[in-house]
Motif scaffolding. Structure first.
Motif, PDB file in Angstrom:
ATOM      1  N   PHE A 162       0.823  -1.214   0.000  1.00  0.00           N
ATOM      2  CA  PHE A 162       0.000   0.000   0.000  1.00  0.00           C
ATOM      3  C   PHE A 162       0.863   1.272   0.000  1.00  0.00           C
ATOM      4  O   PHE A 162       0.363   2.363  -0.251  1.00  0.00           O
ATOM      5  CB  PHE A 162      -0.931  -0.016   1.215  1.00  0.00           C
ATOM      6  N   ILE A 163       2.158   1.130   0.244  1.00  0.00           N
ATOM      7  CA  ILE A 163       3.057   2.291   0.333  1.00  0.00           C
ATOM      8  C   ILE A 163       3.004   3.183  -0.913  1.00  0.00           C
ATOM      9  O   ILE A 163       3.013   4.416  -0.787  1.00  0.00           O
ATOM     10  CB  ILE A 163       4.497   1.836   0.632  1.00  0.00           C
ATOM     11  N   PRO A 164       2.954   2.635  -2.149  1.00  0.00           N
ATOM     12  CA  PRO A 164       2.900   3.535  -3.313  1.00  0.00           C
ATOM     13  C   PRO A 164       1.743   4.520  -3.284  1.00  0.00           C
ATOM     14  O   PRO A 164       1.884   5.648  -3.796  1.00  0.00           O
ATOM     15  CB  PRO A 164       2.761   2.554  -4.492  1.00  0.00           C
ATOM     16  N   HIS A 175       6.442   6.080  -8.524  1.00  0.00           N
ATOM     17  CA  HIS A 175       7.728   5.395  -8.668  1.00  0.00           C
ATOM     18  C   HIS A 175       7.413   4.084  -9.388  1.00  0.00           C
ATOM     19  O   HIS A 175       6.879   3.154  -8.801  1.00  0.00           O
ATOM     20  CB  HIS A 175       8.346   5.119  -7.303  1.00  0.00           C
ATOM     21  N   PRO A 176       7.715   3.991 -10.703  1.00  0.00           N
ATOM     22  CA  PRO A 176       7.264   2.849 -11.502  1.00  0.00           C
ATOM     23  C   PRO A 176       7.678   1.491 -10.954  1.00  0.00           C
ATOM     24  O   PRO A 176       6.876   0.551 -10.926  1.00  0.00           O
ATOM     25  CB  PRO A 176       7.896   3.113 -12.881  1.00  0.00           C
ATOM     26  N   ILE A 177       8.939   1.379 -10.514  1.00  0.00           N
ATOM     27  CA  ILE A 177       9.413   0.084 -10.021  1.00  0.00           C
ATOM     28  C   ILE A 177       8.689  -0.296  -8.733  1.00  0.00           C
ATOM     29  O   ILE A 177       8.222  -1.425  -8.573  1.00  0.00           O
ATOM     30  CB  ILE A 177      10.942   0.111  -9.809  1.00  0.00           C
ATOM     31  N   GLN A 178       8.575   0.666  -7.812  1.00  0.00           N
ATOM     32  CA  GLN A 178       7.925   0.366  -6.539  1.00  0.00           C
ATOM     33  C   GLN A 178       6.470  -0.042  -6.735  1.00  0.00           C
ATOM     34  O   GLN A 178       5.991  -1.011  -6.137  1.00  0.00           O
ATOM     35  CB  GLN A 178       8.006   1.567  -5.606  1.00  0.00           C
ATOM     36  N   LYS A 217       3.335  13.151 -17.226  1.00  0.00           N
ATOM     37  CA  LYS A 217       4.424  12.378 -16.624  1.00  0.00           C
ATOM     38  C   LYS A 217       3.863  11.248 -15.764  1.00  0.00           C
ATOM     39  O   LYS A 217       4.353  10.115 -15.820  1.00  0.00           O
ATOM     40  CB  LYS A 217       5.304  13.289 -15.773  1.00  0.00           C
ATOM     41  N   VAL A 218       2.818  11.552 -15.005  1.00  0.00           N
ATOM     42  CA  VAL A 218       2.199  10.537 -14.154  1.00  0.00           C
ATOM     43  C   VAL A 218       1.590   9.424 -14.997  1.00  0.00           C
ATOM     44  O   VAL A 218       1.708   8.236 -14.670  1.00  0.00           O
ATOM     45  CB  VAL A 218       1.127  11.175 -13.251  1.00  0.00           C
ATOM     46  N   VAL A 566      12.439   4.962  -1.723  1.00  0.00           N
ATOM     47  CA  VAL A 566      11.612   5.788  -2.597  1.00  0.00           C
ATOM     48  C   VAL A 566      10.686   6.681  -1.794  1.00  0.00           C
ATOM     49  O   VAL A 566       9.996   7.517  -2.344  1.00  0.00           O
ATOM     50  CB  VAL A 566      10.785   4.898  -3.548  1.00  0.00           C
ATOM     51  N   LEU A 567      10.665   6.499  -0.496  1.00  0.00           N
ATOM     52  CA  LEU A 567       9.835   7.363   0.348  1.00  0.00           C
ATOM     53  C   LEU A 567      10.533   7.532   1.681  1.00  0.00           C
ATOM     54  O   LEU A 567      10.632   6.612   2.472  1.00  0.00           O
ATOM     55  CB  LEU A 567       8.449   6.744   0.567  1.00  0.00           C
TER      56      LEU A 567
END
Length: 570
Positions: A162-164, A175-178, A217-218, A566-567
């Motif tokens: 759920f972090i993303p 963050h695409p990878i995450q 971008k998103v 990433v965060l």
């Protein structure tokens, strides 16, 4: 240990010790706890364990578990994670050892997952660590202990995944990878939990998208995430796709009594496990009423999503009415109480964010939350002890039911739980769960559990041997004539009878794909294997290599000393 090192490893240390504390009473008392789903999942993991041990790999058909019937289960039910569980089975050495080890590993994963989510939401350790420990005592995690409900493994990874959504809310970028790894990870573990995650994501990403000034971008980041997630999960969705295109698979049972499995009816124990969770529920309601007008928009969304899951876990949703009318969404859910898992996660997150605001009370809050976690641990230990004692008093390992078939005495069954011969227990306790078998004729009027038991479990007089190439051979003596075999045939299943390949159009198949063949006098031999499409083999290797590539990418950042977070939590 230096202070800096201790601070770095403190969360892990506490979570590991607490996870051990939760399994310690069962370890000492040798309590045996088997729930309704135990035999189904233990067959899955036994299958994976024996393939690993003997290096006889069969990605699709079961050649060790499920009475060596050739049925497909793991390929459509978290195949990679099934092999992970198979490793735990081998390390556990017995089913009792596996129970303890799997509970411990589940606790560590769930605790770290919740801790990472709380840190992503900028919660201090004084609050985040005890709440992570408290999460281990909720029924979302204890469901595995008490009933071997596999949903608990999804619940263990769900906070981390759920972090993303939190990151996107804070920083308005993906963050695409995450994001891809988060979706792929939960998809590889538990499909239904993926649905929960997507429901949790949608409001936050919609809100963040309209807030950001970089919409193009998103969108690009989102599409990249989707593409990467598809590569990371190709082995699962492609297997489901091609199997369902060529076969009619029997879906898991439809619960016609869903209203009895809501948190406000027969499953109220989800609310009071542990008892301190009730205080969080009450506190959240008070906080919501008092602070709603002054809340930031994203916090209102967080509360709204939480309330949505609470509602879905109750009879406020007409679940029975939906099932009676064949609505697929309701049939898929089976038990409304499952929605209380994401509700629990969001409730603890909201509680942590609220307590984190009161800086002067953090130490007091830490002590209170630690006491809550200990109360939860005591409650969980008492519950497991009582369940094991009830089973011992009434002399059963798995509670008897219409579809549970046992052999031998209670003492023999219990001893099999501790025996290093893992197959022994699965021979003494069998459950006729027919999920994902092929259906060739109408099943109207049939009890599918009884039909499966008749066609597979109760068929005797056959010797089954696994070959080095991952195929399965059956031998039997016959005076000639027709013989129905206790194996399951799919469209890509290949059969060789007495060195002669049987064509699919020549096969006489029962409702569940059991072939009837013409036996010769004397010893007969049938070899069963599965023809894997070339495109699936390619997709499987793409998935494996993509995961390996991401692991190497992560290691590269770690070795170089770069910050791969990433965060940030600060």
């Amino acid at each position: 240990m230096k202070k800096e090192t201790y601070q770095l490893f403190k969360p892990l240390l506490f979570i590991v010790l607490f996870s051990f504390l939760l399994i310690f009473p069962q370890w000492v008392t040798k309590g045996v706890i088997f729930g309704a789903d135990s035999i189904f999942h233990y067959n899955r993991f036994y299958e994976a364990a024996m393939q690993i041990k003997n290096w006889n790999y069969s990605y699709f058909i079961s050649i060790y578990g499920f009475q060596q019937s050739g049925r497909i289960v793991n390929a459509v039910y978290g195949p990679f994670f099934a092999y992970f569980q198979g490793l735990l089975v081998l390390l556990g050495r017995s089913w009792f050892g596996y129970q303890l080890l799997s509970r411990f590993v589940l606790g560590v994963i769930a605790g770290l997952s919740m801790y990472k989510l709380l840190k992503a939401a900028k919660i201090k350790d004084e609050i985040s660590i005890p709440i992570a420990l408290l999460y281990l005592t909720t029924f979302s995690i204890q469901y595995w202990t008490m009933r071997q409900g596999f949903t608990s493994w999804g619940a263990a990874f769900l906070p981390y995944c759920f972090i993303p959504a939190i990151r996107f809310t804070f920083y308005k970028e993906v963050h695409p990878i995450q994001l891809a790894v988060s979706v792929a990870l939960i998809f590889q573990v538990h499909l239904l939990s993926t649905l929960f995650l997507i429901i949790m994501y949608i409001p936050f990403f919609v809100y963040g998208f309209f807030q950001t000034q970089k919409k193009l971008k998103v969108i690009g980041q989102g599409l990249l995430s989707v593409g990467l997630a598809l590569l990371l999960t190709a082995n699962v969705w492609l297997a489901l796709l091609f199997l369902r295109m060529e076969n009619r698979l029997l879906d898991p049972f439809i619960n016609g009594l869903m209203d009895n499995n809501a948190i406000n009816t027969g499953s109220s124990y989800w609310i009071i496990t542990p008892y301190p969770l009730v205080l969080f529920l009450i506190g959240q309601i008070i906080y919501l009423v008092v602070r709603w007008r002054n809340m930031a928009k994203w916090k209102r969304i967080l509360h709204s999503v939480y309330l949505l899951f609470i509602m879905l876990s109750t009879t406020l949703v007409p679940w029975k009415w939906m099932v009676d009318r064949g609505i697929k969404f309701a049939e898929l859910i089976q038990f409304p109480f499952r929605f209380f898992i994401p509700a629990t996660i969001l409730l603890l997150l909201i509680g942590a964010m609220t307590l984190n605001r009161f800086v002067k009370w953090r130490k007091l809050s830490c002590w209170i939350l630690t006491i809550f976690a200990l109360i939860g641990a005591i409650q969980a230990s008492v519950d497991t002890y009582q369940q094991a004692k009830i089973a011992e008093k009434h002399h059963y390992v798995l509670r008897s039911s219409l579809h549970v078939h046992t052999a031998g005495t209670y003492q023999e069954q219990r001893q099999a739980v501790f025996d290093s011969n893992l197959d022994l227990l699965l021979q003494k306790i069998r459950k006729s769960t027919p999920d994902y078998v092929p259906v060739y004729n109408s099943i109207k009027g049939y009890n599918t559990y009884n039909l499966y038991a008749e066609k597979v479990i109760f068929k005797e007089g056959f010797t089954k041997v696994v070959n080095n190439d991952g195929s399965l051979s059956l031998t039997w003596d016959s005076d000639g004539g027709q013989t129905e075999l206790p194996v399951v045939v799919y469209k890509k299943t290949k059969l060789i009878l007495n060195q002669q390949v049987l064509k699919n159009y020549e096969l006489k198949l029962s409702t569940f794909g059991n072939p009837t063949v013409t036996s010769k006098q004397g010893v007969n031999k049938l070899t069963i294997s599965f023809t894997v499409p070339v495109y699936f083999t390619f997709a499987l290797w793409v998935t494996i290599l993509t995961w390996l590539g991401l692991v190497l990418y992560w290691l590269y950042y770690r070795i170089k000393g770069y910050d791969f977070q990433v965060l940030h939590s600060e």
